[in-house]
Design an enzyme around this catalytic site. Structure first.
Site, PDB file in Angstrom:
ATOM      1  N   GLU A  23       0.844  -1.205   0.000  1.00 14.78           N
ATOM      2  CA  GLU A  23       0.000   0.000   0.000  1.00 14.78           C
ATOM      3  C   GLU A  23       0.877   1.251   0.000  1.00 14.78           C
ATOM      4  O   GLU A  23       0.582   2.229  -0.687  1.00 14.78           O
ATOM      5  CB  GLU A  23      -0.890   0.028   1.248  1.00 14.78           C
ATOM      6  CG  GLU A  23      -2.037  -0.952   1.226  1.00 14.78           C
ATOM      7  CD  GLU A  23      -2.784  -0.938   2.548  1.00 14.78           C
ATOM      8  OE1 GLU A  23      -3.992  -0.725   2.526  1.00 14.78           O
ATOM      9  OE2 GLU A  23      -2.165  -1.128   3.606  1.00 14.78           O
TER      10      GLU A  23
ATOM     11  N   ASP B 120     -10.648 -11.282   4.719  1.00 14.42           N
ATOM     12  CA  ASP B 120     -10.939 -12.683   5.093  1.00 14.42           C
ATOM     13  C   ASP B 120     -11.999 -12.679   6.184  1.00 14.42           C
ATOM     14  O   ASP B 120     -12.356 -11.628   6.710  1.00 14.42           O
ATOM     15  CB  ASP B 120      -9.662 -13.389   5.590  1.00 14.42           C
ATOM     16  CG  ASP B 120      -9.040 -12.671   6.783  1.00 14.42           C
ATOM     17  OD1 ASP B 120      -8.136 -11.856   6.559  1.00 14.42           O
ATOM     18  OD2 ASP B 120      -9.472 -12.891   7.921  1.00 14.42           O
TER      19      ASP B 120
ATOM     20  N   MET C 137      -4.437  -6.005  13.660  1.00 15.43           N
ATOM     21  CA  MET C 137      -3.345  -6.121  14.615  1.00 15.43           C
ATOM     22  C   MET C 137      -2.645  -4.798  14.974  1.00 15.43           C
ATOM     23  O   MET C 137      -1.606  -4.828  15.628  1.00 15.43           O
ATOM     24  CB  MET C 137      -2.314  -7.134  14.096  1.00 15.43           C
ATOM     25  CG  MET C 137      -2.912  -8.522  13.922  1.00 15.43           C
ATOM     26  SD  MET C 137      -1.793  -9.737  13.181  1.00 15.43           S
ATOM     27  CE  MET C 137      -0.436  -9.716  14.296  1.00 15.43           C
ATOM     28  N   GLU C 138      -3.204  -3.665  14.538  1.00 13.53           N
ATOM     29  CA  GLU C 138      -2.491  -2.394  14.775  1.00 13.53           C
ATOM     30  C   GLU C 138      -3.366  -1.214  15.202  1.00 13.53           C
ATOM     31  O   GLU C 138      -2.925  -0.356  15.994  1.00 13.53           O
ATOM     32  CB  GLU C 138      -1.732  -1.940  13.496  1.00 13.53           C
ATOM     33  CG  GLU C 138      -0.638  -2.854  13.014  1.00 13.53           C
ATOM     34  CD  GLU C 138      -1.156  -4.025  12.176  1.00 13.53           C
ATOM     35  OE1 GLU C 138      -2.293  -3.932  11.656  1.00 13.53           O
ATOM     36  OE2 GLU C 138      -0.448  -5.035  12.046  1.00 13.53           O
TER      37      GLU C 138
ATOM     38  N   ILE D  76      -6.432 -13.902  13.668  1.00 13.60           N
ATOM     39  CA  ILE D  76      -7.612 -14.664  14.081  1.00 13.60           C
ATOM     40  C   ILE D  76      -8.072 -15.543  12.920  1.00 13.60           C
ATOM     41  O   ILE D  76      -8.317 -15.052  11.815  1.00 13.60           O
ATOM     42  CB  ILE D  76      -8.759 -13.710  14.513  1.00 13.60           C
ATOM     43  CG1 ILE D  76      -8.286 -12.738  15.612  1.00 13.60           C
ATOM     44  CG2 ILE D  76      -9.985 -14.503  14.950  1.00 13.60           C
ATOM     45  CD1 ILE D  76      -7.845 -13.364  16.912  1.00 13.60           C
TER      46      ILE D  76
ATOM     47  N   GLY E 282      -9.777  -8.914   9.127  1.00 17.33           N
ATOM     48  CA  GLY E 282     -10.670 -10.059   9.082  1.00 17.33           C
ATOM     49  C   GLY E 282     -12.063  -9.625   9.537  1.00 17.33           C
ATOM     50  O   GLY E 282     -12.198  -8.833  10.477  1.00 17.33           O
TER      51      GLY E 282
HETATM   52  N1  ADE Z   1      -5.637  -8.865   9.194  1.00 11.76           N
HETATM   53  C1  ADE Z   1      -6.303  -9.394   8.150  1.00 11.76           C
HETATM   54  N2  ADE Z   1      -7.008 -10.483   8.510  1.00 11.76           N
HETATM   55  C2  ADE Z   1      -6.783 -10.659   9.837  1.00 11.76           C
HETATM   56  C3  ADE Z   1      -7.206 -11.617  10.779  1.00 11.76           C
HETATM   57  N3  ADE Z   1      -8.017 -12.621  10.418  1.00 11.76           N
HETATM   58  N4  ADE Z   1      -6.765 -11.506  12.060  1.00 11.76           N
HETATM   59  C4  ADE Z   1      -5.927 -10.490  12.409  1.00 11.76           C
HETATM   60  N5  ADE Z   1      -5.480  -9.556  11.558  1.00 11.76           N
HETATM   61  C5  ADE Z   1      -5.905  -9.633  10.274  1.00 11.76           C
END
Ligand code: ADE
Length: 245
Positions: free
Chosen positions: A12, A214, A190-191, A169, A78
């Site tokens: 990105e 996802d 995660m951030e 996850i 996610g």
């Molecule tokens: N970033 C993209 N998909 C994720 C997921 N399933 N868990 C944590 N961070 C993510």
């Protein structure tokens, strides 16, 4: 007015660099900060790196050394809400650190010393319209073939809670557990909530846009590198362009 742009994916950052002018690069603490003009607006763009600690360090340095007036975060996430599909967009309102748990000292999710269980983003009507105009004209940015490959037709845009933690996850049980604890949760990554905490502490307005990549469960994973390169990058660049113009 100088905008700090933090992206969760190096691809990105690269897609923004492709159109960034008058670029000045500085390297600090294993990070490269790119100052320049993006559609005639001054920005500083940087890759967050992954996880809460890495993102907090990047944000602190961005604020202290580059004097940005606001921060926008982009990346993938996610889905937690069952209404969301790959390619949909979450504009974050409340950011939780879902792995913060110091019970019995404080409540679950409460950040010690701040007395907060979540951080709020700035009210940002311009960002909402930047996102909506991107999704309304998505075929100008991403080919039909790629959209079909990822089953994206008209991406949904929702506003709501974003959960951050130092875990990828990938289980239905964990998704159910997170939704039970935080019913307003839309997506997990995660951030974001680490960046939000630093912005809160330094009083810098913060916004976040996450693209669903996802379902945070054990379903067949998508081609992640391809999704990032051919979809998420286009979203980040297109949304930022609309926001800045
Ligand atoms: N970033 C993209 N998909 C994720 C997921 N399933 N868990 C944590 N961070 C993510």
């Amino acid at each position: 007015m100088r905008i700090g742009v933090i992206s969760a994916m190096p691809e990105e950052v690269q897609s923004i660099l492709d159109v960034l002018k008058n670029v000045k690069i500085t390297k600090k603490g294993m990070r490269s900060y790119y100052e320049g003009t993006f559609y005639n607006k001054e920005i500083v763009v940087v890759f967050s790196r992954w996880g809460k600690v890495a993102a907090a360090v990047t944000t602190t340095q961005l604020i202290n050394d580059y004097k940005v007036d606001e921060i926008i975060f982009t990346g993938v996430a996610g889905a937690l809400s069952s209404d969301l599909n790959v390619g949909d967009i979450v504009i974050g309102e409340k950011l939780f650190q879902h792995d913060m748990d110091t019970r019995p000292l404080f409540d679950r999710f409460e950040i010690p010393l701040l007395g907060k269980t979540y951080f709020k983003t700035q009210q940002n009507v311009q960002l909402e319209s930047a996102v909506t105009s991107f999704t309304n004209t998505i075929e100008n940015s991403i080919s039909k073939v790629v959209l079909q490959e990822f089953k994206i037709s008209k991406p949904k845009v929702v506003q709501g809670s974003v959960l951050s933690g130092d875990q990828f996850i990938a289980s239905k049980e964990k998704v159910a557990e997170l939704l039970k604890a935080i019913p307003s949760a839309q997506c997990v990554e995660m951030e974001g909530a680490a960046v939000a905490q630093v912005c809160f502490e330094y009083e810098i307005p913060f916004s976040i846009v996450r693209i669903i990549s996802d379902s945070a469960n054990d379903e067949a994973p998508i081609d992640f590198p391809k999704f990032t390169k051919s979809v998420a990058c286009k979203y980040a660049k297109g949304i930022l362009k609309n926001y800045i113009k």
